[in-house]
Design a protein around this motif. Structure first.
Motif, short mmCIF file in Angstrom:
data_model
loop_
_atom_site.label_atom_id
_atom_site.label_comp_id
_atom_site.label_asym_id
_atom_site.label_seq_id
_atom_site.Cartn_x
_atom_site.Cartn_y
_atom_site.Cartn_z
N MET A 43 31.01 48.69 27.15
CA MET A 43 29.71 49.24 27.02
C MET A 43 29.06 48.68 28.49
N VAL A 44 29.43 47.56 29.04
CA VAL A 44 29.08 46.74 29.91
C VAL A 44 29.43 47.69 31.29
N ALA A 49 27.54 51.35 35.68
CA ALA A 49 27.52 52.77 36.33
C ALA A 49 26.26 53.40 36.42
N LEU A 50 25.51 53.39 35.17
CA LEU A 50 24.41 53.91 35.09
C LEU A 50 23.28 53.13 36.02
N ASP A 85 31.45 42.37 32.71
CA ASP A 85 32.21 43.12 31.97
C ASP A 85 33.73 42.34 31.93
N GLY A 86 34.21 41.82 33.11
CA GLY A 86 35.41 41.07 32.77
C GLY A 86 35.31 39.83 32.44
N ASP A 87 34.07 39.07 32.53
CA ASP A 87 33.91 37.65 32.07
C ASP A 87 33.72 37.97 30.41
N LEU A 88 33.14 38.91 30.06
CA LEU A 88 32.99 39.23 28.46
C LEU A 88 34.40 39.61 27.84
N ALA A 89 35.29 40.32 28.72
CA ALA A 89 36.54 40.67 28.10
C ALA A 89 37.23 39.37 27.94
N ARG A 90 37.22 38.51 28.86
CA ARG A 90 38.13 37.22 28.88
C ARG A 90 37.56 36.33 27.75
N VAL A 101 41.11 49.58 33.99
CA VAL A 101 41.08 51.09 34.26
C VAL A 101 39.54 51.71 34.09
N VAL A 102 39.07 51.23 32.67
CA VAL A 102 37.54 51.63 32.43
C VAL A 102 36.86 51.21 33.51
N ASP A 103 36.83 49.89 34.01
CA ASP A 103 35.98 49.37 34.66
C ASP A 103 35.96 49.79 36.10
N GLY A 104 37.24 50.29 36.49
CA GLY A 104 37.47 50.95 37.97
C GLY A 104 37.03 52.44 37.63
N LEU A 105 37.05 53.07 36.62
CA LEU A 105 36.33 54.59 36.65
C LEU A 105 35.04 54.49 36.62
#
Length: 288
Positions: A43-44, A49-50, A85-90, A101-105
């Motif tokens: 979501m982040v 992207a938005l 987003d990466g910090d939240l994932a970790r 991949v989602v982050d990159g997209l």
């Protein structure tokens, strides 16, 4: 391998001034605030992207000085969200190849929309020929960004044992997997010199002392290895684009990407070959 930060943050040599002092600390605070909420890392990523698209609309479709300043501010804030987003994932144990991949997209998708919006401004001024400049700048950015990010991620693997997409055996399938493989294919062309170091790191997987030695040597060459990739990252582009829009046109931004940044890319690839040969030599000396 316990040689440095692998979860909670990037080492100093991987962070430019703005990342170290502003973006990364703010991203960590945002991620911690989101941990107890239902918000997911994906979501982040989508929200980021938005934000980029919103900046593009303010730049290209509104175009007043106030709108350009607001778009510039939103684009700068995007760097915080892009790290969160990466910090939240970790922090939540959700880090995965699929999330990468989602982050990159989202990153590429948001900026494709931004470039299309900016291209519409040039189209108004120069007609259809403007799209040759936009497409050239966009393709240049893809190559430059892949080189920069792959170089950083390879270094993190050598120096700190942080795996990335090329090490994930459960890489996503479908469209995301295909795009991930395409990314790695381009990365392999641009950063092919790193393959020799990757092989040496892999060969030391079960030899902790040797693995630690390689990591130490990688950190010794790190500042030099990361210099040009750091100049091809997102931070300088955001500032150059903002200044270009304040100067009246995105043309200056696109020309910088096509000329100066591509020159830095060529220099970076050549420099990386030399540095990897040096690191291979340093690793080899300690084995005999």
């Amino acid at each position: 391998m316990d040689v440095g930060p692998t979860v909670t943050g990037k080492p100093r040599e991987l962070q430019g001034f703005l990342n170290r002092t502003v973006y990364h600390p703010a991203a960590k605070r945002l991620a911690r605030a989101l941990v107890p909420t239902p918000v997911t890392p994906n979501m982040v990523s989508v929200f980021g992207a938005l934000m980029v698209i919103a900046a593009g609309i303010l730049y290209a479709r509104v175009g007043t000085t106030a709108a350009i300043l607001a778009g510039f501010a939103i684009h700068l804030l995007w760097h915080v969200v892009d790290g969160a987003d990466g910090d939240l994932a970790r922090l939540t144990g959700r880090a995965s190849a699929n999330g990468e991949v989602v982050d990159g997209l989202c990153d590429y998708g948001g900026h494709v929309a931004l470039y299309v919006l900016l291209g519409s401004v040039l189209d108004d001024a120069f007609g259809a020929a403007a799209w040759l400049i936009v497409i050239g700048a966009g393709l240049s950015r893809v190559a430059q960004s892949i080189f920069a990010e792959s170089s950083r991620r390879s270094y993190q693997w050598w120096a700190y044992g942080v795996p990335w997409l090329q090490h994930d055996r459960s890489a996503p399938k479908g469209v995301g997997g295909a795009l991930g493989r395409a990314y790695l294919a381009v990365s392999g062309v641009l950063t092919g010199a790193t393959s020799r170091i990757n092989a040496l790191v892999a060969s030391a997987e079960f030899d902790q002392a040797e693995r630690q030695r390689i990591a130490r040597l990688a950190r010794e060459v790190g500042p030099s290895f990361l210099l040009l990739p750091g100049m091809l990252g997102a931070n300088p582009r955001t500032i150059i684009l903002g200044l270009s829009m304040l100067a009246g046109s995105p043309l200056w931004f696109f020309l910088v990407e096509i000329s100066l940044f591509n020159l830095l890319l060529v220099m970076g690839v050549a420099r990386q070959h030399a540095q990897c040969r040096r690191l291979v030599d340093l690793i080899g000396r300690g084995r005999y």
